[in-house]
Design a protein around this motif. Structure first.
Motif, mmCIF file in Angstrom:
data_model
loop_
_atom_site.group_PDB
_atom_site.id
_atom_site.type_symbol
_atom_site.label_atom_id
_atom_site.label_comp_id
_atom_site.label_asym_id
_atom_site.label_seq_id
_atom_site.Cartn_x
_atom_site.Cartn_y
_atom_site.Cartn_z
ATOM 1 N N ARG A 51 0.833 -1.214 0.000
ATOM 2 C CA ARG A 51 0.000 0.000 0.000
ATOM 3 C C ARG A 51 0.861 1.256 0.000
ATOM 4 N NH1 ARG A 51 -4.178 1.980 4.715
ATOM 5 N NH2 ARG A 51 -4.779 3.910 3.688
ATOM 6 N N TRP A 52 1.976 1.213 0.737
ATOM 7 C CA TRP A 52 2.855 2.376 0.856
ATOM 8 C C TRP A 52 4.130 2.216 0.015
ATOM 9 C CZ3 TRP A 52 -0.001 5.913 2.924
ATOM 10 C CH2 TRP A 52 -0.961 5.560 3.865
ATOM 11 N N ALA A 53 4.309 1.042 -0.595
ATOM 12 C CA ALA A 53 5.508 0.738 -1.388
ATOM 13 C C ALA A 53 6.769 1.055 -0.583
ATOM 14 C CB ALA A 53 5.492 1.490 -2.718
ATOM 15 N N PRO A 77 2.404 -14.384 2.847
ATOM 16 C CA PRO A 77 2.079 -13.071 2.284
ATOM 17 C C PRO A 77 0.603 -12.727 2.462
ATOM 18 C CG PRO A 77 3.274 -14.431 0.696
ATOM 19 C CD PRO A 77 2.906 -15.310 1.856
ATOM 20 N N GLY A 78 0.323 -11.438 2.623
ATOM 21 C CA GLY A 78 -1.047 -10.961 2.772
ATOM 22 C C GLY A 78 -1.213 -9.613 2.108
ATOM 23 N N ASP A 79 -2.374 -8.999 2.327
ATOM 24 C CA ASP A 79 -2.656 -7.700 1.721
ATOM 25 C C ASP A 79 -1.805 -6.585 2.327
ATOM 26 O OD1 ASP A 79 -4.569 -8.835 0.087
ATOM 27 O OD2 ASP A 79 -6.236 -8.361 1.436
ATOM 28 N N GLU A 80 -1.584 -6.632 3.636
ATOM 29 C CA GLU A 80 -0.819 -5.573 4.299
ATOM 30 C C GLU A 80 0.680 -5.708 4.079
ATOM 31 O OE1 GLU A 80 -1.712 -4.262 8.298
ATOM 32 O OE2 GLU A 80 -3.636 -5.301 8.177
ATOM 33 N N VAL A 81 1.175 -6.934 4.146
ATOM 34 C CA VAL A 81 2.603 -7.208 3.959
ATOM 35 C C VAL A 81 2.723 -8.333 2.936
ATOM 36 C CG1 VAL A 81 4.715 -8.044 5.057
ATOM 37 C CG2 VAL A 81 3.228 -6.450 6.288
ATOM 38 N N LEU A 127 15.748 0.198 4.140
ATOM 39 C CA LEU A 127 14.688 0.916 4.854
ATOM 40 C C LEU A 127 14.332 2.210 4.126
ATOM 41 C CD1 LEU A 127 15.848 0.340 8.513
ATOM 42 C CD2 LEU A 127 13.600 -0.312 7.583
ATOM 43 N N THR A 128 13.036 2.477 4.034
ATOM 44 C CA THR A 128 12.555 3.635 3.290
ATOM 45 C C THR A 128 12.717 4.934 4.062
ATOM 46 O OG1 THR A 128 10.961 2.202 2.172
ATOM 47 C CG2 THR A 128 10.523 4.571 2.106
ATOM 48 N N ARG A 129 12.468 4.904 5.370
ATOM 49 C CA ARG A 129 12.425 6.139 6.164
ATOM 50 C C ARG A 129 13.596 6.248 7.140
ATOM 51 N NH1 ARG A 129 7.614 4.386 5.164
ATOM 52 N NH2 ARG A 129 6.174 5.764 4.096
#
Length: 146
Positions: free
Chosen positions: A38-40, A105-109, A124-126
């Motif tokens: 969702r957040w890539a 695997p799932g929708d969130e991860v 890591l993105t952030r």
């Protein structure tokens, strides 16, 4: 119940998570990162507290839901505060050693990866997640080995 507020004021969204780690067979350290489609992004497992749930219980639940791993939480890590939309968010973190499990695997991860700290830092993105990784490494360095 209050609605959204401007400038991140009002009651924060409460969440919890862990910087999940394990030792390799050769004694090295690996950190688990989760990919959220969702957040890539690549991040540490975390999520919102359910009504009446403690932060520590939420952190353990989120690790299990997002990574399939059971864990033993250890030292508290820095609390992270930021704004999502117009709402402040507060995420409490722990260092947590993985004790076993299997990822589904799932929708969130949709993906997890276990990486050496330097590789995890690069993925890591952030920046705030890199700071949590640094806090984990400092905590483990201060902890006597087995």
């Amino acid at each position: 119940m209050s609605g959204p507020t401007k400038n991140g004021t009002g009651k924060p969204v409460r969440a919890a998570g862990c910087v999940l780690w394990r030792r390799t067979d050769s004694g090295g350290l690996e950190v688990c990162l989760v990919h959220r489609p969702r957040w890539a992004d690549w991040s540490h497992p975390k999520g919102k507290l359910k009504r009446g749930e403690s932060a520590l219980a939420a952190a353990r639940r989120e690790v299990l839901e997002e990574t399939g791993q059971r864990c033993v939480p250890g030292a508290a890590l820095p609390t992270v505060r930021y704004t999502v939309g117009d709402r402040p968010k507060e995420v409490v973190y722990w260092a947590a050693e993985a004790t076993g499990g299997a990822f589904v695997p799932g929708d969130e991860v949709d993906r997890v990866c276990w990486l050496a700290p330097a590789a995890a830092r690069a993925l890591l993105t952030r920046e705030r997640d890199r700071e949590l990784l640094d806090a984990l490494l400092a905590t483990l360095a201060d902890t006597p080995g087995p």
